[in-house]
Scaffold this active site. Structure first.
Site, short mmCIF file in Angstrom:
data_model
loop_
_atom_site.label_atom_id
_atom_site.label_comp_id
_atom_site.label_asym_id
_atom_site.label_seq_id
_atom_site.Cartn_x
_atom_site.Cartn_y
_atom_site.Cartn_z
N GLY A 1 91.49 -48.47 -17.33
CA GLY A 1 91.89 -47.54 -16.27
C GLY A 1 92.21 -46.15 -16.81
O GLY A 1 92.02 -45.87 -18.00
N LEU B 1 94.99 -61.08 -14.66
CA LEU B 1 96.25 -61.57 -15.22
C LEU B 1 97.04 -62.46 -14.27
O LEU B 1 98.02 -63.10 -14.68
CB LEU B 1 97.13 -60.40 -15.67
CG LEU B 1 96.53 -59.50 -16.76
CD1 LEU B 1 97.41 -58.27 -16.96
CD2 LEU B 1 96.36 -60.23 -18.07
N SER C 1 107.12 -45.94 -13.00
CA SER C 1 106.76 -44.73 -12.27
C SER C 1 108.01 -44.05 -11.74
O SER C 1 109.00 -44.73 -11.42
CB SER C 1 105.86 -45.12 -11.09
OG SER C 1 105.73 -44.04 -10.18
N TYR D 1 104.36 -50.63 -3.16
CA TYR D 1 103.89 -50.34 -4.52
C TYR D 1 105.07 -49.98 -5.42
O TYR D 1 105.26 -50.55 -6.50
CB TYR D 1 102.87 -49.19 -4.49
CG TYR D 1 102.78 -48.44 -5.80
CD1 TYR D 1 102.17 -49.02 -6.91
CD2 TYR D 1 103.35 -47.17 -5.94
CE1 TYR D 1 102.13 -48.34 -8.12
CE2 TYR D 1 103.31 -46.50 -7.14
CZ TYR D 1 102.71 -47.08 -8.23
OH TYR D 1 102.68 -46.41 -9.43
N LYS E 1 107.18 -51.84 -8.85
CA LYS E 1 107.60 -51.23 -10.13
C LYS E 1 109.10 -51.45 -10.34
O LYS E 1 109.54 -51.79 -11.43
CB LYS E 1 107.29 -49.72 -10.12
CG LYS E 1 105.80 -49.38 -10.08
CD LYS E 1 105.10 -49.75 -11.37
CE LYS E 1 103.63 -49.35 -11.36
NZ LYS E 1 102.88 -49.92 -12.51
N ASN F 1 103.77 -37.07 -12.50
CA ASN F 1 102.42 -37.00 -11.89
C ASN F 1 101.34 -36.78 -12.94
O ASN F 1 101.08 -35.64 -13.33
CB ASN F 1 102.40 -35.89 -10.85
CG ASN F 1 103.18 -36.23 -9.59
OD1 ASN F 1 104.38 -36.46 -9.66
ND2 ASN F 1 102.51 -36.28 -8.46
N ASN G 1 95.45 -38.68 -4.36
CA ASN G 1 96.25 -37.74 -5.14
C ASN G 1 95.64 -36.35 -5.15
O ASN G 1 94.44 -36.17 -5.01
CB ASN G 1 96.43 -38.26 -6.57
CG ASN G 1 97.23 -39.56 -6.58
OD1 ASN G 1 96.72 -40.60 -7.00
ND2 ASN G 1 98.43 -39.52 -6.08
N1 UFG Z 1 99.00 -33.24 -1.60
C1 UFG Z 1 98.34 -32.38 -0.73
N2 UFG Z 1 97.05 -32.70 -0.39
C2 UFG Z 1 96.41 -33.79 -0.86
C3 UFG Z 1 97.10 -34.66 -1.74
C4 UFG Z 1 98.40 -34.35 -2.09
O1 UFG Z 1 98.88 -31.38 -0.28
O2 UFG Z 1 95.25 -34.02 -0.49
C5 UFG Z 1 100.37 -32.87 -2.04
C6 UFG Z 1 101.43 -33.90 -1.70
O3 UFG Z 1 101.95 -33.68 -0.42
C7 UFG Z 1 102.44 -33.65 -2.82
C8 UFG Z 1 101.58 -33.22 -4.02
O4 UFG Z 1 100.36 -32.77 -3.44
O5 UFG Z 1 103.29 -32.56 -2.49
C9 UFG Z 1 101.28 -34.33 -4.99
O6 UFG Z 1 100.74 -35.45 -4.26
P1 UFG Z 1 100.07 -36.69 -5.01
O7 UFG Z 1 99.57 -37.61 -3.97
O8 UFG Z 1 99.11 -36.20 -6.03
O9 UFG Z 1 101.28 -37.31 -5.82
P2 UFG Z 1 102.64 -37.94 -5.29
O10 UFG Z 1 103.73 -37.14 -5.91
O11 UFG Z 1 102.67 -38.10 -3.83
O12 UFG Z 1 102.47 -39.40 -5.86
C10 UFG Z 1 102.68 -39.67 -7.21
C11 UFG Z 1 101.86 -40.89 -7.64
C12 UFG Z 1 102.31 -42.13 -6.95
C13 UFG Z 1 103.79 -42.28 -7.06
C14 UFG Z 1 104.48 -41.01 -6.59
C15 UFG Z 1 105.98 -41.02 -6.70
O13 UFG Z 1 100.49 -40.70 -7.36
O14 UFG Z 1 101.72 -43.24 -7.59
O15 UFG Z 1 104.02 -39.91 -7.36
O16 UFG Z 1 106.33 -41.07 -8.04
F1 UFG Z 1 104.20 -43.30 -6.29
#
Ligand code: UFG
Length: 336
Positions: A12, A61, A126, A150, A154, A180, A200
Site C-alpha cells: 500500500g 490476515l 491515525s 474506521y 484505530k 495527513n 482525500n
Molecule cells: N477537502 C476538500 N475537497 C476535497 C477533499 C478534501 O476541500 O475534495 C478538504 C477537507 O474538507 C479537509 C482537507 O481538504 O479540510 C483535507 O481532507 P482529506 O480528506 O484529505 O483529509 P482528512 O483530514 O479529512 O482525513 C485524514 C485521513 C483520514 C483520517 C483523518 C483524520 O485521510 O484517514 O485525516 O485524521 F481519518
C-alpha cells in the site's frame, strides 16, 4: 533462519514507502498484503528502486490459519502493521466490514506474535483517534474519541495494544498517529493510487491537474481559519516512512503513542496553490458546502516523536506537491 521484519500492508501507499526505507537501511523484509487495495506493481517498483526484491506473501490476515503458517515459515524480529481498511465514508456505510477486518486481522497477528515470542510491534494508527480536537495542536495526551467506525477501529486497536503491554512487560509497542500523509517517492515510481473517486484532497487535486477530473471542490469556505478553508498538518510520506524506521529502532518496553506530523498547518487553498506551482497547471477550484464530519483544523504537536524517536519531518509543502505531481504525471492512471 535470518530474522526478518514483517510489513503487513506493505504494497500500500505508506507501507511501500516504508518498505523501501527498511531495505535501504539493511533490513530483510517480508511484505504481507492481500492486494485488496494495492497493486502487485508496487512490489516490482520497490525492487526497481532498491535493487532488492522483497519477499512477498499474498495473505488475508483475517485468515488465522494462514497467519499461523506465515509465522511458522519465517522468523520475525518485529512487525510493522499497516494492513487495514481506511475509507472513512465506507466505514460509516459498512461498519461491520471495518470492525471485522481491522480488528480480526490485528488480533490474529498479535496472537501469532505472542505464540512465536515476537514482541516488537509498530502500528499504523491515525490522528483520527482524536476525533473533534479538544485542543490545537494535538498532543498524545489530548482527549481521544474517534467519530467514525474506521477511526474507532484505530482507537480500539490502540486500546488492545495498551492492555497487551500492561499484561506482559516483554511487549515493545509504538502506535504512530499519522496526520495527513501526502507526497510520493522522489523517483515517481510509487505513490498513492486510490481506487475510484479520491476521498482525500491531494490525490483529487493531482487528478484535476493531470486532466482526469474537471475541478476541485473545496468543502467549505467559512471555517474559522485564516482563509476560511480547512487546515491540516500535511506530512510527506517519505518523512512518515522514516518515522517508522526510527520507531522500530527506538522501541521500548510498554506501549507508547506518537504523533507523526510537522506541526505546521496549511489550508486547502494553500495546498491548491502549491499544487499549481509544482505542476505548472492552473487548477480549477470552487468552494462548495462543508463535508459532513469535517473539522476546521487538525494540527500535531510532534515534540514527543522529535525527542523520543530522534525524528523530525523535514519536507515542506512545495516538496510534497512536487513529488505527488511527479508520481501523478508519470502515472496518470496510477498503477493500472
Ligand atoms: N477537502 C476538500 N475537497 C476535497 C477533499 C478534501 O476541500 O475534495 C478538504 C477537507 O474538507 C479537509 C482537507 O481538504 O479540510 C483535507 O481532507 P482529506 O480528506 O484529505 O483529509 P482528512 O483530514 O479529512 O482525513 C485524514 C485521513 C483520514 C483520517 C483523518 C483524520 O485521510 O484517514 O485525516 O485524521 F481519518
Amino acid at each position: 533462519m535470518t530474522e526478518k521484519i514483517l510489513v503487513t500492508g506493505g504494497a500500500g501507499y505508506i507501507g511501500s514507502h516504508t518498505a523501501i526505507k527498511l531495505i535501504e537501511a539493511g533490513y530483510q523484509i517480508v511484505i504481507a498484503d492481500d492486494l485488496s487495495n494495492a497493486s502487485p506493481r508496487a512490489i516490482d517498483a520497490i525492487a526497481e528502486i532498491t535493487g532488492t526484491k522483497p519477499e512477498f506473501v499474498e495473505i488475508n490476515l483475517t485468515d488465522n490459519a494462514a497467519v499461523g503458517q506465515l509465522f511458522s515459515e519465517h522468523t520475525f524480529a518485529a512487525v510493522i502493521h499497516f494492513a487495514g481498511f481506511k475509507a472513512v465514508g465506507e466505514s460509516v456505510q459498512l461498519p461491520l466490514k471495518y470492525y471485522r477486518n481491522n480488528l480480526d486481522s490485528t488480533i490474529n497477528l498479535l496472537q501469532a506474535m505472542e505464540a512465536h515470542g515476537v514482541k516488537d510491534f509498530v502500528f499504523s494508527s491515525s490522528a483520527t483517534v482524536y476525533g473533534v480536537p479538544s485542543e490545537i495542536p494535538l498532543k498524545e495526551t489530548s482527549n481521544i474519541g474517534a467519530v467514525n467506525p474506521y477511526g474507532k477501529t484505530k482507537e480500539m486497536i490502540e486500546s488492545i495494544c495498551f492492555d497487551l503491554a500492561s499484561s506482559d512487560a516483554s511487549w515493545n509497542i509504538s502506535l504512530l498517529r499519522y496526520f495527513n500523509p501526502v507526497g510520493a517517492h522522489p523517483s515517481g515510481k510509487i505513490g498513492e493510487d486510490p481506487t475510484g473517486i479520491p476521498n482525500n484532497l491531494v490525490p483529487f487535486v493531482m487528478q484535476v491537474a493531470v486532466g482526469r477530473r474537471d475541478s476541485v471542490q473545496i468543502f467549505g469556505g467559512d471555517w474559522d481559519t485564516s482563509d476560511g478553508t480547512g487546515v491540516r498538518d500535511y506530512i510527506h510520506v517519505e518523512d512518515l516512512a522514516e518515522g517508522h524506521l526510527k520507531a522500530l529502532e527506538h522501541l521500548k518496553p510498554g506501549c507508547s503513542a506518537y504523533n507523526l506530523g510537522t506541526g505546521q498547518g496549511y489550508s486547502v487553498l494553500e495546498v491548491v496553490a502549491a499544487a499549481s506551482k509544482a505542476s505548472g497547471v492552473e487548477i480549477p477550484h470552487e468552494i462548495v458546502a462543508r463535508r459532513s464530519g469535517d473539522i476546521a483544523t487538525s494540527l500535531a504537536d510532534p515534540t514527543l516523536a522529535n525527542a523520543a524517536l530522534d525524528w523530525k519531518a523535514e519536507k515542506n509543502l512545495l516538496e510534497m506537491m512536487q513529488d505527488s505531481w511527479r508520481w501523478q504525471s508519470s502515472n496518470p492512471n496510477g498503477f493500472s
